[in-house]
Design a protein around this motif. Structure first.
Motif, mmCIF file in Angstrom:
data_model
loop_
_atom_site.group_PDB
_atom_site.id
_atom_site.type_symbol
_atom_site.label_atom_id
_atom_site.label_comp_id
_atom_site.label_asym_id
_atom_site.label_seq_id
_atom_site.Cartn_x
_atom_site.Cartn_y
_atom_site.Cartn_z
ATOM 1 N N GLU A 13 2.039 -5.807 5.157
ATOM 2 C CA GLU A 13 0.890 -5.828 7.170
ATOM 3 C C GLU A 13 0.719 -6.901 6.251
ATOM 4 O O GLU A 13 0.687 -7.496 8.235
ATOM 5 C CB GLU A 13 0.761 -4.105 6.106
ATOM 6 C CG GLU A 13 1.188 -2.984 6.036
ATOM 7 C CD GLU A 13 -0.368 -2.255 6.265
ATOM 8 O OE1 GLU A 13 -0.231 -1.972 7.732
ATOM 9 O OE2 GLU A 13 -0.191 -1.601 5.480
ATOM 10 N N CYS A 66 -2.726 -5.015 2.174
ATOM 11 C CA CYS A 66 -1.329 -4.468 1.478
ATOM 12 C C CYS A 66 -0.287 -5.843 2.546
ATOM 13 O O CYS A 66 -0.726 -6.441 3.339
ATOM 14 C CB CYS A 66 -0.937 -3.411 2.867
ATOM 15 S SG CYS A 66 0.189 -2.975 2.584
ATOM 16 N N CYS A 94 2.763 1.893 2.842
ATOM 17 C CA CYS A 94 4.419 1.112 3.483
ATOM 18 C C CYS A 94 4.994 1.541 2.107
ATOM 19 O O CYS A 94 6.785 0.688 2.314
ATOM 20 C CB CYS A 94 3.789 -0.645 3.054
ATOM 21 S SG CYS A 94 2.320 -0.692 4.744
ATOM 22 N N CYS A 102 0.688 -1.117 -0.164
ATOM 23 C CA CYS A 102 -0.136 0.060 0.026
ATOM 24 C C CYS A 102 1.025 1.380 0.434
ATOM 25 O O CYS A 102 1.844 0.853 0.480
ATOM 26 C CB CYS A 102 -0.996 0.141 1.308
ATOM 27 S SG CYS A 102 -0.621 0.362 3.174
HETATM 28 ZN ZN LIG Z 1 1.034 -1.276 4.014
#
Ligand SMILES: [Zn+2]
Length: 247
Positions: free
Chosen positions: A224, A221, A168, A165
């Protein structure tokens, strides 16, 4: 929508050992080829599709598109970048088909898997959009190839899968500026306040400008999520797949 099917895998349910556990579908990441083939069979079976009717790509972060009517090679489908079958899998980052029943697959681990289908025209596409591909316009190129086969942007259904994402995906400031000069929607900032790129946002902005309105984006994501492969997090890791096909 009748006739069009979209699917994105996560990392579970396959036979690959660490660091590719479990459902690595990438044939060019150092995993055991036998495990990859078994995983592709498992994934296809779970989707109700024939594993030998799935078309893969040798993805190279470019902007080339191939139109396909049949899987590459003869017999057992070759793995991408495999030398055993003479590498019949072309180096492209999008494939388009007007053949119903043929599944198109895209491999990712942080890049954006883009699945497109016009169920009325019976035209589908799968595209691999990392930062370079998004900047080079691989997704608009795929849409143009679909239109040449009879698709209409207003009928195209677009689904993008799990990807790193914008909060990140940290990049140097100059790189963010280069990307944003081409696609302003991709300008982002990390959750810790540094320059970032949001490739999914860039892809959706490109699709919107082309008139593709029926769009959805995975909220996952990859960096993550422990349920997905992430190249930026793990470097040596597996690949997720996105599949699109028309009945
Ligand atoms: Zn992310």
């Amino acid at each position: 929508m009748s006739g069009a099917h979209f699917a994105f895998t996560d990392r579970w349910g396959g036979v690959s050992a660490a660091p590719y556990e479990e459902l690595n579908l990438g044939g060019a990441v150092g995993d055991d080829p036998g495990a990859v083939r078994t995983n592709r069979d498992i994934a296809a079976k779970s989707l109700g599709i024939d594993p030998v009717r799935v078309v893969w790509m040798n993805q190279v972060h470019g902007a080339d598109v191939a139109v396909v009517d049949e899987p590459w090679g003869v017999g057992v489908p070759p793995l991408e970048r495999s030398r055993e079958w003479g590498s019949p899998v072309p180096e492209v980052d999008a494939i388009v088909t007007a053949r119903r029943g043929l599944a198109l697959a895209v491999l990712t681990a942080d890049c954006v898997p883009v699945l497109l289908a016009d169920p009325v025209a019976g035209v589908a596409a799968a595209a691999h959009a990392g930062r370079p591909g998004m900047v080079k316009g691989i997704v608009p190129a795929a849409v143009r190839a679909m239109v040449e086969l009879g698709a209409e942007p207003g009928r195209i259904v677009a689904r993008t899968g799990p990807a790193v994402c914008g909060r990140c995906y940290e990049v140097p400031q100059a790189m963010r500026a280069e990307v944003a000069a081409v696609e302003p929607a991709a300008h982002a900032e990390t959750s810790w306040g540094t320059p970032a790129v949001d490739v999914s946002a860039g892809v959706h902005a490109q699709l919107d400008r082309l008139g593709v309105r029926d769009r959805a984006q995975s909220p996952e994501c990859t960096l993550e999520s422990g349920d997905h492969f992430s190249y930026r997090r793990d470097r040596t890791t597996g690949r997720l797949a996105g599949y699109v096909w028309l009945d």
